[in-house]
Design a protein around this motif. Sequence first.
Motif, PDB file in Angstrom:
ATOM      1  N   GLU A 172       6.857   7.950   4.736  1.00 50.86           N
ATOM      2  CA  GLU A 172       8.487   7.848   4.528  1.00 50.86           C
ATOM      3  C   GLU A 172       8.924   9.024   4.185  1.00 50.86           C
ATOM      4  OE1 GLU A 172      11.506   5.759   1.087  1.00 50.86           O
ATOM      5  OE2 GLU A 172       9.908   4.215   2.456  1.00 50.86           O
ATOM      6  N   LEU A 173       9.859   9.603   5.127  1.00 47.45           N
ATOM      7  CA  LEU A 173      10.613  10.933   4.890  1.00 47.45           C
ATOM      8  C   LEU A 173      11.989  10.860   4.337  1.00 47.45           C
ATOM      9  CD1 LEU A 173       9.221  12.092   8.070  1.00 47.45           C
ATOM     10  CD2 LEU A 173       8.061  12.439   6.029  1.00 47.45           C
ATOM     11  N   GLN A 174      12.431  11.627   3.627  1.00 46.48           N
ATOM     12  CA  GLN A 174      13.891  11.816   3.145  1.00 46.48           C
ATOM     13  C   GLN A 174      14.417  13.039   3.663  1.00 46.48           C
ATOM     14  OE1 GLN A 174      14.387  12.093  -1.055  1.00 46.48           O
ATOM     15  NE2 GLN A 174      14.789  10.052  -1.186  1.00 46.48           N
ATOM     16  N   LYS A 175      15.658  12.806   4.346  1.00 45.71           N
ATOM     17  CA  LYS A 175      16.181  14.017   4.838  1.00 45.71           C
ATOM     18  C   LYS A 175      16.715  14.988   3.713  1.00 45.71           C
ATOM     19  CE  LYS A 175      20.554  14.897   7.953  1.00 45.71           C
ATOM     20  NZ  LYS A 175      21.552  14.419   8.549  1.00 45.71           N
ATOM     21  N   ALA A 176      16.336  16.262   3.966  1.00 46.98           N
ATOM     22  CA  ALA A 176      16.462  17.430   3.140  1.00 46.98           C
ATOM     23  C   ALA A 176      18.144  17.585   2.957  1.00 46.98           C
ATOM     24  CB  ALA A 176      15.820  18.619   3.309  1.00 46.98           C
ATOM     25  N   GLU A 177      18.628  17.958   1.960  1.00 44.05           N
ATOM     26  CA  GLU A 177      19.861  18.098   1.575  1.00 44.05           C
ATOM     27  C   GLU A 177      20.356  19.530   1.911  1.00 44.05           C
ATOM     28  OE1 GLU A 177      22.429  15.514   1.137  1.00 44.05           O
ATOM     29  OE2 GLU A 177      20.542  14.049   1.216  1.00 44.05           O
TER      30      GLU A 177
END
Length: 177
Positions: A172-177
Amino acid sequence: MTKVNWNLDTAHSEVGFSVKHMMISKAKGTFDNFDAKIVADAEDLTDAEIELNIDVESINTRNKDRDDHLRSADFFDAENYPKITFVATDIKKSGNNYEVTGDLTLKGTTKPVTLDVVFEGQSKDPMSGSIVAGFSGSTSINRKEFGLTWNASLETGGVLVGEEVKINFELELQKAE
């Protein structure tokens, strides 16, 4: 969409494996510590930059003696080879499925391996507001090709540990801000 940096959510990700045990069942385990560097368009990985690093010391088969043996020179030799790495070199897309070929380095040996990867989709996390993407995948390797050759013969014939290791993962990956 363009390529962006993605951060691995380790609380919702897993790298696991299974191997035949005593020729009648499977021993399973995970690596509890790993990270990834991923720069990609989540909906089209064909030009993604993917690198996965696994901490060998974090092997967990729910059996301390076996884990210690797997860390030893008989298997992973964690003291001399503390990391397992995978770096993608070619990615082919077919619908939501991908063939991700790359260089797997394990115990000082690097060989090309192809992962079957499924893009599970993306969503907005209602808690953080971040864009999140999910991927799952698998492959199989012959452990002996990577120098993991230890084994023991069984009285009833056959060997204690199979040669084929099935590797599976959920990321599960979170888009970097």
